[in-house]
Design a protein around this motif. Sequence first.
Motif: not given
Length: 381
Positions: A287, A361-363, A323-325, A328-332
């Motif tokens: 990421d 996917h962001r991560r 795609d979430d931290n 629960g927040s979104r990885i932007e």
Amino acid sequence: MKTPEDARRAVARRLDDDWHKVAAGTGTWRSDVNLGSSQLKGALLAARWDDVFAVRMQWWDWEQEPIPGVRLDWRDVSPTQRLPARLVVDDVDAAARLVGGDWVDRLARARDRRVVLAERFPGLADPARLLKAVDGYTDADFDVACRAAAWFVANPTSGRTARQVGVEGMGTKWLARRGAVVRHLAALDDLGLVPGRPSRVHVTYLDPDHNARAGTRRHDVVTVGDRDVLAYRPRVVVISENRDTAQFFPPVDGGIAVEGDGNGPGAIPDLEWLRDAAVVWYWGDMDAKGLEILDSYRVRGVPARSLFMDLAAYERWGRYGVDDNDDGSRIEPKEPRRLERLEPQEQALYLALCSFVWAGHRRVEQEPIPLEVAAAVVRAD
């Protein structure tokens, strides 16, 4: 020609740029906003009249609910027609009323704090910058900052740790986040504190011969700056941001696994035996943050090779992406930082993961990648 909303945004940008300077008395307010109608005349005005008239009517409606300190100047374009020429915003308070939100309260709070600063820190350099820095502080935090600065002015070489500073309401985490503000208030380049507890690094011995001997330790703790008590000097070091990965990494001849803290190199680059190892691997999540940490290790002088942190690795393991931290927040997406020590394939992955148009996917976390696959890469070196 600017619409009322266009003009409001222009004033908002100007307010955001200048409010702290005006509140500190070190800047002036720029009052006029040109609405762009001066270029509309003759054939050009005739060709665009329908659109221009629609905007003109928006301004006519806007003028029906006047805001104190804000006025609209018109200009004649014909004997029977006028167009809005400029919006005049008399002062920063009128701008706050126009922009809305919490601006009125922010300005009032900034002025109150400027009075406090003038009384308690009359020689303060660049009060505007300080007001901006404390804008998000609660009144309680601002009070603690002022009292902390006064304490350090009186005790510039206290020889204490951050935990030992006698300021009510200030803990070490509070000071770590707001130390720059306290230094600014106190006019000190350094707060004169001594380091707190020495940094400790958790390691796992990977050498199979060592671990096969009776009575040996598989896991150990190294205190930075203390006497070297390692069971052996490693040939290979694997730095992992995941504790499970480090503690359960498969056997590697002459190897040691090191647990990172997930936020950066910390004290790890200060370990002499790590810098002297023949090979150092860094294995973090795929990421943006993981690649930034990899770059920071290299900045600190650790010639770390990356393990599964490039485009080829993403293509192989991307199906495990998230795609979430953890909260629960979104990885932007984000604006990429300038990382000059990433290899081309690492850099390509970093830019892709930051991109606003990235569809993947962001991560990709390291845990789903089998440890034996990672160990095979390390052993092959």
